[in-house]
Write a protein that holds these residues in place. Structure first.
Motif, PDB file in Angstrom:
ATOM      1  N   THR A  39      40.884  55.031  40.074  1.00 41.30           N
ATOM      2  CA  THR A  39      41.768  53.867  39.776  1.00 41.30           C
ATOM      3  C   THR A  39      43.052  53.709  40.189  1.00 41.30           C
ATOM      4  N   GLU A  40      43.194  55.325  40.353  1.00 42.50           N
ATOM      5  CA  GLU A  40      45.050  54.591  41.537  1.00 42.50           C
ATOM      6  C   GLU A  40      44.457  55.008  43.003  1.00 42.50           C
ATOM      7  N   GLU A  42      42.059  52.869  43.989  1.00 39.08           N
ATOM      8  CA  GLU A  42      42.392  51.108  44.343  1.00 39.08           C
ATOM      9  C   GLU A  42      43.666  50.278  44.171  1.00 39.08           C
ATOM     10  N   HIS A  43      44.489  50.817  43.202  1.00 37.14           N
ATOM     11  CA  HIS A  43      45.772  50.406  43.244  1.00 37.14           C
ATOM     12  C   HIS A  43      46.545  50.820  44.941  1.00 37.14           C
ATOM     13  N   SER A  99      50.367  54.285  37.578  1.00 37.62           N
ATOM     14  CA  SER A  99      49.339  53.290  36.711  1.00 37.62           C
ATOM     15  C   SER A  99      49.428  53.679  35.173  1.00 37.62           C
ATOM     16  N   SER A 122      49.614  48.200  36.544  1.00 39.64           N
ATOM     17  CA  SER A 122      48.752  48.766  35.236  1.00 39.64           C
ATOM     18  C   SER A 122      49.480  47.873  34.053  1.00 39.64           C
ATOM     19  N   THR A 249      39.730  49.072  30.723  1.00 40.68           N
ATOM     20  CA  THR A 249      40.312  49.991  31.552  1.00 40.68           C
ATOM     21  C   THR A 249      39.067  49.561  32.425  1.00 40.68           C
ATOM     22  N   TRP A 301      42.229  46.312  39.082  1.00 40.89           N
ATOM     23  CA  TRP A 301      43.287  48.007  39.573  1.00 40.89           C
ATOM     24  C   TRP A 301      43.917  47.269  41.109  1.00 40.89           C
TER      25      TRP A 301
END
Length: 399
Positions: A39-40, A42-43, A99, A122, A249, A301
């Protein structure tokens, strides 16, 4: 450290050497490895795409944005250390990063001490305010409220709560419990696994769910634990159409990593879904996949991180300085037609108005958008005016 995405994390040269005063230096602090690496990342990619778009268009006031990047690898102490290095040594005054709530809280005092400005993309549990943070993710009234109504109406009154064992899941589950009980439902179980829990820990959750036979599961299990959970759930034989896992999420990127067919039927409450209609989202999806590969989906994200950089650039163009007070004040005046819809800030809370939505996962890894609010919803991070007994779905329509 990486400079303009070019050097790998951990490069040893003095970051101040050869500093270009004709650029806007900003920190980018997301884990591209570790427990929340998917996910991070993707950030990180959403941030990178926005910065590249802005620089290609001439930068801000004729100056390019220069990213200084570190990978904390999911280590809380590393977030704090890298935040201090960015603000005290690297010459950055703005940081896009963090996040998990644990990482945000670990850097908060450092950002305040050095008078930096953290842009935090987030979703989180709320109940926080800092003059040194801009909050661009959803608060609980912008996702959990509608999700509670959806589960109770579409699946039934018996809800099982599970989560990773840290502040965000426990606070989110506390609010979900209050909502379910206020609306006449029943919580039939509540379990937590360590953030780095193994297959056995998450398999035990699935066994408990099967034994309790709920109508739906609300999950705040995140990171690698979520991947273990969804695989174990698929192997358990529980009917996902009858009893799905609903989360805030489990977005397109993690579904791709788990396997879309293993996630079909599960539910996500989010203000952004890759399948949203609209020209802005079509342009974003095309740009993202052209830059990072057609196989990589957009998600909540990447989109939130992308949108907040464009909001930052608009604020910076207005005031021409990275000073936290002036830039922060300008940020709260900005509006943006983002891929997810129109964005604007609530000046009282430093959080953002968002349009809640609910999706059901398809076999291709995207979501069918089954409900979306008619208009953006004001953030209520302290749950000061949200009505727990109200029906949030009454304020929306199927998309």
């Amino acid at each position: 450290m990486c400079n303009r995405w070019g050097r790998p994390p951990g490069a040893g040269e003095d970051a101040m050497a050869g500093r270009d005063e004709a650029t806007w230096r900003v920190g980018v602090l997301f884990s591209r490895s570790g427990v929340s690496g998917i996910t991070e990342t993707e950030h990180f990619l959403g941030t990178a795409l926005a910065i590249e778009e802005i620089n290609t268009a001439g930068g801000v006031l004729g100056r390019a944005i220069e990213p200084i990047c570190y990978d904390p690898a999911g280590d809380t102490d590393a977030y704090r250390s890298y935040a201090r290095r960015m603000l005290a040594e690297d010459g950055a005054e703005v940081v896009f990063g963090c996040s998990l709530s644990a990482s945000r809280k670990s850097v908060l005092s450092t950002v305040e001490r050095h008078n930096g400005l953290l842009w935090y993309p987030s979703i989180y549990e709320g109940f926080e305010y800092s003059e040194n943070i801009i909050y661009t993710g959803a608060t609980l009234n912008q996702n959990v409220f509608a999700l509670a109504d959806y589960l109770l109406q579409e699946h039934g009154k018996r809800i099982f709560l599970i989560g990773s064992d840290y502040i965000y899941p426990r606070e989110s589950n506390r609010v979900m419990r209050d909502l379910v009980e206020a609306k006449g439902g029943m919580v039939v179980g509540e379990l937590y696994a360590p953030l780095d829990g193994d297959d056995a820990a998450h398999g035990a959750m699935v066994d408990a769910i099967r034994h309790a036979a709920p109508d739906a599961v609300f999950s705040t299990v995140v990171g690698r634990g979520a991947e273990r959970l969804y695989r174990a759930y698929a192997q358990s034989g529980i009917d996902r159409a009858r009893c799905p896992i609903a989360s805030l999420t489990m977005a397109e990127g993690q579904i791709r990593a788990i396997g879309p067919d293993l996630c079909r039927g599960h539910v996500l409450a989010a203000s952004y879904l890759g399948a949203l209609a609209g020209e802005e989202n079509a342009r974003f999806v095309a740009a993202f996949q052209t830059r990072f590969g057609a196989e990589r989906p957009t998600s909540m994200w990447s989109e939130t991180a992308y949108a907040q950089v464009h909001l930052f650039a608009r604020a910076l163009a207005e005031v021409g300085t990275l000073d936290a007070a002036r830039l922060g004040a300008a940020a709260l005046r900005q509006r943006l037609a983002a891929p997810e819809g129109d964005l604007a800030f609530d000046g009282e809370t430093r959080h953002i108005w968002l349009t809640p939505g609910i999706g059901v996962a398809r076999a291709d890894g995207q979501f069918d958008v089954v409900w979306r609010a008619r208009r953006p919803v004001r953030p209520d991070p302290y749950l000061a005016w949200s009505r727990f007994e109200a029906n949030s779905l009454d304020e929306g329509m199927a998309a």
